[in-house]
Design a protein around this motif. Structure first.
Motif, mmCIF file in Angstrom:
data_model
loop_
_atom_site.group_PDB
_atom_site.id
_atom_site.type_symbol
_atom_site.label_atom_id
_atom_site.label_comp_id
_atom_site.label_asym_id
_atom_site.label_seq_id
_atom_site.Cartn_x
_atom_site.Cartn_y
_atom_site.Cartn_z
ATOM 1 N N THR A 130 -6.360 11.435 -4.986
ATOM 2 C CA THR A 130 -5.989 10.076 -5.394
ATOM 3 C C THR A 130 -4.504 9.820 -5.213
ATOM 4 O O THR A 130 -4.099 8.766 -4.701
ATOM 5 N N LEU A 131 -3.654 10.756 -5.616
ATOM 6 C CA LEU A 131 -2.216 10.559 -5.474
ATOM 7 C C LEU A 131 -1.785 10.606 -4.005
ATOM 8 O O LEU A 131 -0.956 9.807 -3.573
ATOM 9 N N SER A 132 -2.359 11.519 -3.241
ATOM 10 C CA SER A 132 -1.989 11.616 -1.824
ATOM 11 C C SER A 132 -2.350 10.341 -1.082
ATOM 12 O O SER A 132 -1.532 9.770 -0.353
ATOM 13 N N THR A 133 -3.574 9.882 -1.245
ATOM 14 C CA THR A 133 -4.026 8.693 -0.514
ATOM 15 C C THR A 133 -3.456 7.420 -1.122
ATOM 16 O O THR A 133 -3.127 6.473 -0.398
ATOM 17 N N GLY A 134 -3.327 7.392 -2.446
ATOM 18 C CA GLY A 134 -2.821 6.190 -3.092
ATOM 19 C C GLY A 134 -1.370 5.907 -2.779
ATOM 20 O O GLY A 134 -0.956 4.734 -2.722
ATOM 21 N N LEU A 135 -0.591 6.952 -2.555
ATOM 22 C CA LEU A 135 0.835 6.775 -2.255
ATOM 23 C C LEU A 135 1.119 6.743 -0.757
ATOM 24 O O LEU A 135 2.246 6.487 -0.340
ATOM 25 N N LEU A 136 0.092 6.973 0.046
ATOM 26 C CA LEU A 136 0.284 7.021 1.493
ATOM 27 C C LEU A 136 0.820 5.702 2.079
ATOM 28 O O LEU A 136 1.726 5.741 2.934
ATOM 29 N N PRO A 137 0.316 4.539 1.663
ATOM 30 C CA PRO A 137 0.879 3.303 2.228
ATOM 31 C C PRO A 137 2.381 3.154 1.981
ATOM 32 O O PRO A 137 3.116 2.669 2.843
ATOM 33 N N HIS A 138 2.826 3.583 0.794
ATOM 34 C CA HIS A 138 4.268 3.528 0.504
ATOM 35 C C HIS A 138 5.024 4.538 1.354
ATOM 36 O O HIS A 138 6.062 4.217 1.940
ATOM 37 N N LEU A 139 4.528 5.767 1.429
ATOM 38 C CA LEU A 139 5.223 6.812 2.183
ATOM 39 C C LEU A 139 5.288 6.465 3.669
ATOM 40 O O LEU A 139 6.249 6.828 4.355
ATOM 41 N N ARG A 140 4.291 5.754 4.149
ATOM 42 C CA ARG A 140 4.274 5.392 5.565
ATOM 43 C C ARG A 140 5.442 4.477 5.931
ATOM 44 O O ARG A 140 5.890 4.464 7.089
ATOM 45 N N ASP A 141 5.939 3.747 4.950
ATOM 46 C CA ASP A 141 7.067 2.842 5.204
ATOM 47 C C ASP A 141 8.423 3.537 5.092
ATOM 48 O O ASP A 141 9.451 2.912 5.356
#
Length: 249
Positions: free
Chosen positions: A120-131
């Motif tokens: 959940t944390l890996s995928t949930g924060l992925l959109p932010h990390l991608r930026d």
């Protein structure tokens, strides 16, 4: 990968390996978002490190709470660029003697903390990390994911699943978001509260944290810490020997 000045999420940040990671990251002038369930431990972090640490209470066994946390974290910490999924719980289980009705709740919590929260944390924060121009997800795994021990089957299964999830997520990021490093840290037996009274030849939490962060700095995709370094060679040479070592260890 330079960790100086970064904002880093560390789950299980109030004790053991998480506390040691927090200490080393603060020494690198990083800002740590430390997550834990213990209010006293979170308060001690705040008192010790002041504004270098943002202590946030979260029950990682509650999937809804973890999802809400992942959704809201980038708004509170827009500079977040590194996620370290460190928190873990291990229950010793003998399924042949225990009443399954008595163990289901405990085992589901073990899966929730060790696997569901990581995903959940890996995928949930992925959109932010991608930026972010440079980012990392570090999932703390274990040698027990490769060579399980009979006394903790659910913990071993969860860590094995974390390794598989981490590798598959790494493939996705390599193809579509190469600025995000997805790293698997494979640990040996570490001297923490969770392992109290178990095993011998433990590595310290401080040395574990040092090795993990050094592996991140060197941009390793897999970080084998301490005695876990010997596992790949052992399993190539003689898988049966590797399994037998833990089967009777």
């Amino acid at each position: 990968m330079n960790l100086t000045g970064r904002t880093v999420l560390v789950t299980g940040g109030t004790r053991g390996i998480g506390r040691a990671l927090t200490r080393r990251l603060v020494a690198l002038d990083a800002h740590v978002v430390a997550v834990g369930r213990d209010p006293d431990g979170l308060a001690r972090l705040g008192a010790e490190y002041g504004d270098r640490v943002s202590a946030e209470a979260l029950d990682l066994s509650d999937p809804e709470a973890v999802g809400d946390f992942a959704d809201g974290l980038p708004g509170r910490h827009p500079a977040l660029s590194v996620v370290i999924n460190n928190a873990g719980v291990q229950n010793l289980s003998d399924f042949l003697t225990a009443d399954p009705r008595d163990t289901r709740t405990v085992l589901r919590r073990e899966l929730a903390v060790n696997l569901d929260a990581v995903i959940t944390l890996s995928t949930g924060l992925l959109p932010h990390l991608r930026d972010r121009p440079s980012a990392a997800i570090v999932n703390i795994s274990s040698g027990l994911a490769i060579v399980p021990k009979p006394s903790a089957p659910v913990y071993c299964a969860a860590k094995s699943a974390v390794r598989t999830f981490t590798r598959a997520l790494r493939y996705q990021c390599e193809d579509s978001a190469p600025q995000i490093r997805v790293i698997d840290a494979i640990l040996p037996l570490v001297d923490t509260d969770m392992t109290a009274g178990r095993g011998r030849g433990k590595i310290s939490a401080a040395e574990t944290a040092r090795a993990v962060l050094e592996g991140v700095r060197r941009e390793r995709t897999e970080i084998y810490v301490g005695k876990a370094r010997f596992l790949p060679a052992l399993m190539r040479i003689s898988p049966s020997l590797g399994h037998r070592a833990l089967r009777h260890g």
